[in-house]
Structures are given as C-alpha cells and as structure tokens.
Design an enzyme around this catalytic site. Sequence first.
Site, mmCIF file in Angstrom:
data_model
loop_
_atom_site.group_PDB
_atom_site.id
_atom_site.type_symbol
_atom_site.label_atom_id
_atom_site.label_comp_id
_atom_site.label_asym_id
_atom_site.label_seq_id
_atom_site.Cartn_x
_atom_site.Cartn_y
_atom_site.Cartn_z
ATOM 1 N N LYS A 118 31.493 37.020 53.236
ATOM 2 C CA LYS A 118 31.874 36.532 54.562
ATOM 3 C C LYS A 118 31.282 37.404 55.686
ATOM 4 O O LYS A 118 30.901 38.557 55.450
ATOM 5 C CB LYS A 118 33.400 36.455 54.644
ATOM 6 N N TYR B 14 35.345 23.740 54.564
ATOM 7 C CA TYR B 14 36.786 24.004 54.441
ATOM 8 C C TYR B 14 37.642 22.772 54.746
ATOM 9 O O TYR B 14 38.823 22.920 55.084
ATOM 10 C CB TYR B 14 37.182 25.166 55.353
ATOM 11 N N PHE C 61 45.643 27.822 60.107
ATOM 12 C CA PHE C 61 44.577 28.799 60.299
ATOM 13 C C PHE C 61 43.181 28.175 60.268
ATOM 14 O O PHE C 61 42.185 28.892 60.340
ATOM 15 C CB PHE C 61 44.683 29.920 59.248
ATOM 16 N N ARG D 110 38.047 34.845 40.381
ATOM 17 C CA ARG D 110 39.263 35.042 41.194
ATOM 18 C C ARG D 110 39.982 36.326 40.765
ATOM 19 O O ARG D 110 40.505 37.066 41.601
ATOM 20 C CB ARG D 110 40.174 33.812 41.135
ATOM 21 N N THR E 29 44.242 36.730 47.876
ATOM 22 C CA THR E 29 43.707 36.295 49.173
ATOM 23 C C THR E 29 43.882 37.384 50.241
ATOM 24 O O THR E 29 42.972 37.632 51.027
ATOM 25 C CB THR E 29 44.426 34.999 49.620
ATOM 26 N N ARG F 203 38.141 42.262 47.062
ATOM 27 C CA ARG F 203 38.879 42.125 48.325
ATOM 28 C C ARG F 203 39.641 43.405 48.669
ATOM 29 O O ARG F 203 39.756 43.764 49.850
ATOM 30 C CB ARG F 203 39.810 40.917 48.263
ATOM 31 N N ASN G 20 38.605 38.582 54.429
ATOM 32 C CA ASN G 20 38.889 39.112 53.091
ATOM 33 C C ASN G 20 37.633 39.229 52.222
ATOM 34 O O ASN G 20 37.691 39.061 51.007
ATOM 35 C CB ASN G 20 39.992 38.292 52.417
ATOM 36 N N HIS H 138 34.555 34.671 49.484
ATOM 37 C CA HIS H 138 35.157 33.407 49.036
ATOM 38 C C HIS H 138 34.939 33.281 47.532
ATOM 39 O O HIS H 138 33.923 33.733 47.008
ATOM 40 C CB HIS H 138 34.465 32.232 49.739
ATOM 41 N N GLU I 42 31.178 22.805 45.957
ATOM 42 C CA GLU I 42 30.708 23.878 46.835
ATOM 43 C C GLU I 42 29.292 24.319 46.463
ATOM 44 O O GLU I 42 28.486 24.645 47.342
ATOM 45 C CB GLU I 42 31.680 25.056 46.763
HETATM 46 P P1 GDP Z 1 41.486 31.767 48.694
HETATM 47 O O1 GDP Z 1 41.293 30.628 47.718
HETATM 48 O O2 GDP Z 1 42.026 33.006 48.036
HETATM 49 O O3 GDP Z 1 40.246 32.059 49.497
HETATM 50 O O4 GDP Z 1 42.612 31.336 49.732
HETATM 51 P P2 GDP Z 1 42.979 29.941 50.422
HETATM 52 O O5 GDP Z 1 42.233 28.812 49.768
HETATM 53 O O6 GDP Z 1 44.462 29.860 50.487
HETATM 54 O O7 GDP Z 1 42.473 30.105 51.916
HETATM 55 C C1 GDP Z 1 41.095 30.012 52.241
HETATM 56 C C2 GDP Z 1 40.731 31.143 53.179
HETATM 57 O O8 GDP Z 1 41.444 30.953 54.392
HETATM 58 C C3 GDP Z 1 41.147 32.527 52.693
HETATM 59 O O9 GDP Z 1 40.164 33.143 51.902
HETATM 60 C C4 GDP Z 1 41.377 33.285 53.984
HETATM 61 O O10 GDP Z 1 40.177 33.898 54.447
HETATM 62 C C5 GDP Z 1 41.779 32.222 54.963
HETATM 63 N N1 GDP Z 1 43.215 32.257 55.208
HETATM 64 C C6 GDP Z 1 44.221 31.945 54.362
HETATM 65 N N2 GDP Z 1 45.423 32.105 54.956
HETATM 66 C C7 GDP Z 1 45.142 32.520 56.228
HETATM 67 C C8 GDP Z 1 45.962 32.851 57.335
HETATM 68 O O11 GDP Z 1 47.199 32.781 57.298
HETATM 69 N N3 GDP Z 1 45.311 33.229 58.486
HETATM 70 C C9 GDP Z 1 43.943 33.302 58.564
HETATM 71 N N4 GDP Z 1 43.354 33.666 59.717
HETATM 72 N N5 GDP Z 1 43.154 33.002 57.531
HETATM 73 C C10 GDP Z 1 43.745 32.623 56.372
#
Ligand code: GDP
Length: 139
Positions: A11, A51, A59, A87, A93, A104, A114, A117, A128
């Site tokens: 990222k 996304y 978010f 993962r 996350t 991470r 973080n 991805h 993807e």
């Molecule tokens: P991942 O699969 O672990 O990447 O997590 P998710 O699919 O739940 O979310 C996608 C991405 O959205 C995450 O990698 C974070 O960078 C971002 N994200 C998730 N929750 C939040 C949040 O509460 N606030 C913000 N700003 N970003 C978030």
Amino acid sequence: MTDNITLTMIKPMAVKKGYIGPILAKIAEGGFRIVAMKYTKLSLEQAQKFYEVHKERPFFRDLTAFMSSGPIVAAILEKENAVQAYRDHIGATNPAEAKPGTIRALYGTDLGMNAVHGSDSIENANIEADFFFAKTERY
Ligand code: GDP
C-alpha cells in the site's frame, strides 16, 4: 479458477516509507512465488472498483482515497493454499493486533495504513488477479 494464488498490494504508505524491499523479502521468506508483479498507481475510480465489495462500509471513502494517493506494488503470489497462507503471513487487519513478525505488525502504521492487501477468498484472489494482470503477464 486457480486455487493456489493470492493477490497482494504493497500500500502507498509502505511504499513511501521505503518498505518495498523488506516486504518482498518477507514474502519470499514465507515461501510465496511471484507469478506477476507491477509498480503502478490506482486512480480513485480504479480503487473504488477494486474495493467495490466495501462500498457500503463507513471507511470506503477514506480507504479508496488512501489507496489512490500514491504508487503501489501489485503482485500475484503462488503457494499451496495461498489465500489463507498469506493472510497468516501478513497478520490481522489492524497492525496493533497482528502477531509479532507478520508483515502488518512489522510494517503497518494503523488500520487504514496496514502495509499490504491480501485476498480474502479464492474467488476474490482470481477476480483481483484479473483486475491487475493479463494472462500474458503471468509466469
Ligand atoms: P483485510 O481483508 O484484512 O484487508 O480487511 P477488510 O477486508 O476488512 O478491509 C479492507 C481494508 O480496509 C483493510 O485492509 C484496511 O486497510 C481498511 N479498513 C478496514 N477497516 C477500516 C477502518 O475502520 N478504517 C479505515 N480507515 N480503514 C479500514
């Protein structure tokens, strides 16, 4: 559909901090083979498309603005059970909750920034991978 690949992005904040090399080293250490890779930058529209599944989440706007704010590295990684293995390798996350030694935990800043991805299912890994790479760009 290929069940042994996952899609990662390094990222923008991790790129900006100079972590491309260290993150690629950790990926190699984890036994992942690079099938395809590119250094690129998403437009806001491309980030919104990538996304799309999160478009109702609070978010979404911050996430897509951040992901289109600077260059990224996108890559297809191959390993047995790649989605889950990656993962596990990147950690939770939220970097504050990621296990020590995971990507991470080492290179993430906060929930939004973080570091990387990682696809969350085999189906999404394939979607993807197709988002970034033509079949002729995979080796
Ligand atoms: P991942 O699969 O672990 O990447 O997590 P998710 O699919 O739940 O979310 C996608 C991405 O959205 C995450 O990698 C974070 O960078 C971002 N994200 C998730 N929750 C939040 C949040 O509460 N606030 C913000 N700003 N970003 C978030």
